[in-house]
Design an enzyme around this catalytic site. Structure first.
Site, mmCIF file in Angstrom:
data_model
loop_
_atom_site.group_PDB
_atom_site.id
_atom_site.type_symbol
_atom_site.label_atom_id
_atom_site.label_comp_id
_atom_site.label_asym_id
_atom_site.label_seq_id
_atom_site.Cartn_x
_atom_site.Cartn_y
_atom_site.Cartn_z
ATOM 1 N N HIS B 9 45.117 46.287 38.012
ATOM 2 C CA HIS B 9 45.990 46.094 39.189
ATOM 3 C C HIS B 9 47.197 46.954 39.312
ATOM 4 C CE1 HIS B 9 43.129 42.716 39.803
ATOM 5 N NE2 HIS B 9 43.654 42.398 40.854
HETATM 6 N N1 LIG Z 1 33.857 35.972 43.655
HETATM 7 C C1 LIG Z 1 33.928 35.794 44.855
HETATM 8 N N2 LIG Z 1 33.364 35.736 45.972
HETATM 9 C C2 LIG Z 1 33.489 35.390 47.317
HETATM 10 N N3 LIG Z 1 34.938 35.215 47.787
HETATM 11 C C3 LIG Z 1 35.872 35.345 46.781
HETATM 12 C C4 LIG Z 1 35.664 35.795 45.421
HETATM 13 N N4 LIG Z 1 36.876 35.904 44.640
HETATM 14 C C5 LIG Z 1 37.910 35.768 45.700
HETATM 15 N N5 LIG Z 1 37.344 35.506 46.937
HETATM 16 C C6 LIG Z 1 37.982 35.238 48.105
HETATM 17 O O1 LIG Z 1 39.161 36.209 48.033
HETATM 18 C C7 LIG Z 1 40.099 35.659 48.739
HETATM 19 C C8 LIG Z 1 41.587 36.103 48.021
HETATM 20 O O2 LIG Z 1 41.608 37.376 48.469
HETATM 21 P P1 LIG Z 1 42.807 38.148 47.793
HETATM 22 O O3 LIG Z 1 42.875 39.224 48.883
HETATM 23 O O4 LIG Z 1 44.066 37.168 47.503
HETATM 24 O O5 LIG Z 1 42.393 38.678 46.630
HETATM 25 P P2 LIG Z 1 42.953 38.359 45.099
HETATM 26 O O6 LIG Z 1 42.258 37.014 44.755
HETATM 27 O O7 LIG Z 1 44.634 38.276 45.136
HETATM 28 O O8 LIG Z 1 42.324 39.418 44.351
HETATM 29 P P3 LIG Z 1 42.597 39.955 42.901
HETATM 30 O O9 LIG Z 1 41.238 39.482 41.935
HETATM 31 O O10 LIG Z 1 42.730 41.582 42.735
HETATM 32 O O11 LIG Z 1 43.634 38.948 42.054
HETATM 33 C C9 LIG Z 1 40.044 33.969 48.032
HETATM 34 O O12 LIG Z 1 40.971 32.977 49.056
HETATM 35 C C10 LIG Z 1 38.334 33.672 48.226
HETATM 36 O O13 LIG Z 1 38.121 33.627 49.637
#
Ligand SMILES: Nc1ncnc2c1ncn2[C@@H]1O[C@H](COP(=O)(O)OP(=O)(O)OP(=O)(O)O)[C@@H](O)[C@H]1O
Ligand SMILES: [Mg+2]
Lengths: 213, 131
Positions: B9
């Site tokens: 990241h």
């Molecule tokens: N494996 C998955 N399958 C479906 N939806 C997911 C999955 N992982 C995360 N999400 C969705 O993505 C959202 C988070 O999106 P965001 O843009 O904040 O990414 P992040 O979790 O910060 O990513 P990173 O993995 O880079 O930390 C969550 O609220 C959830 O709904």
């Protein structure tokens, strides 16, 4: 249909940008406080790209452009997830010059499968799927019952909203929020919320165009 | 020699891991950092990853080292964009990113094939530090 698709995508982009703070604050509670920032960055880029697209670009081409832009600008898990959804939608939309409820069902089904394939999650894991899948099912059901497009979309929005409420009652087992375990209880999932917001924007757009009302 | 891509990241993390790994590498070895977003934000970018894979590609293939969450999703997405015959020569290591990268670089530097470099990278999961 092309300028219509651009306007529909712009409506989706606008709602995400307007809700940047809400989505970020939801992610601050159970994640890394960037969902709104990520999504707004992505959809701001989408807005620029689709406005600059060649006038004749068809539905499939615009959906693909949206997907490709999201996977390279969002930055979080939602990027490859929504990006894949739009790219699968583009593939399903190929050769379609207009969209009827059956066509939308096919495209939506492909998009939903894209999210599942990419994230390897299923319903009940506190993700966007908890809004997206019940919404899709409600839409299919309404179409089957010969409801209009807008009525069917309204039913989908209702189901997505219930899906958001449901995410408050479960523990996250996928994504960042899974690091919190039980502490994720009581909070609604940011991704389920962005899914609902996009769907609601699309519904309002169709209503304003008096599509199949 | 198997090429290595480091997906984090953070651009600083990816660059820093590359820097540490280069100390153990042969001069001609390809280690490509694919960290952060084009605008400098924290995050992962499937396009950036797919370009890094192309840069790191050799006849022996490429191992991709990943950090958290979307690093895996973006790498999977990158693979889907890539040409099929390139994709067949790429493996994602299920391993701690720093230790795994060091292991992979050393294994690759002696000319080991793709699956062996992958196994060594993933072996980093079991490595003890404080005995
Ligand atoms: N494996 C998955 N399958 C479906 N939806 C997911 C999955 N992982 C995360 N999400 C969705 O993505 C959202 C988070 O999106 P965001 O843009 O904040 O990414 P992040 O979790 O910060 O990513 P990173 O993995 O880079 O930390 C969550 O609220 C959830 O709904
Ligand atoms: Mg986040």
């Amino acid at each position: 249909m092309s300028s219509f698709t651009v306007a529909a995508l712009e409506a989706v982009a606008d709602t995400i940008v307007q809700n940047k703070e809400l989505l970020t604050s939801l992610d601050a509670a159970i994640g890394d406080a960037d969902h709104g920032i990520n999504m707004a960055r992505g959809f701001e880029a989408v807005r620029v790209k689709i406005r600059a697209a060649a006038p004749g670009t068809d539905i499939s081409g615009l959906l693909k452009l949206t997907g490709m832009t999201l996977i390279s600008t969002v930055g979080g898990a939602s990027g490859p997830l929504y990006g894949t959804a739009f790219m699968r939608a583009a593939a399903a939309a190929q050769g379609k010059a207009t969209l009827d409820p059956d066509g939308i069902t096919q495209i939506w089904s492909a998009a939903l499968q894209g999210i599942k394939d990419r994230g390897k999650a299923s319903r009940g894991e506190k993700t966007m799927l908890d809004a997206m899948e019940p919404a899709y099912e409600a839409f299919v059901e309404a179409v089957k019952a010969e409801k209009s497009l807008v009525e069917s979309l309204d039913a989908a929005c209702e189901a997505a909203k219930e899906g958001i409420e449901y995410t408050k009652t479960i523990i996250a087992t996928k994504g960042r929020a899974s690091y919190l375990g039980e502490r994720s209880l009581g909070h609604q999932d940011p991704g389920a919320t962005s899914s609902y917001l996009m769907l609601a924007a699309l519904t309002e757009f169709c209503r304003s165009q008096q599509l199949g009302a | 020699m198997v090429g290595i891509v480091v997906v984090s990241h953070s651009a600083k993390v990816a660059e820093g891991i590359r820097e540490l790994a280069l100390q153990m590498a042969k001069p001609e070895q390809k280690i490509i950092a694919a960290g952060g977003m084009a605008d400098g934000s924290i995050g992962t970018d499937a396009m950036r990853v797919s370009e890094a894979i192309v840069d790191a590609m050799t006849d022996a293939g490429v191992i991709v080292m990943v950090d958290l969450g979307s690093a895996v999703l973006s790498t999977d997405t990158a693979l889907e964009i890539l040409d099929e015959n390139l994709r067949a020569r790429v493996r994602i290591a299920d391993a701690p990113i720093l230790e795994g990268t060091i292991g992979a670089v050393v294994e690759a530097s002696v000319g080991s094939p793709l699956e062996q470099v992958l196994a060594t990278a993933e072996g980093a999961r079991e490595m003890r530090k404080c005995l």
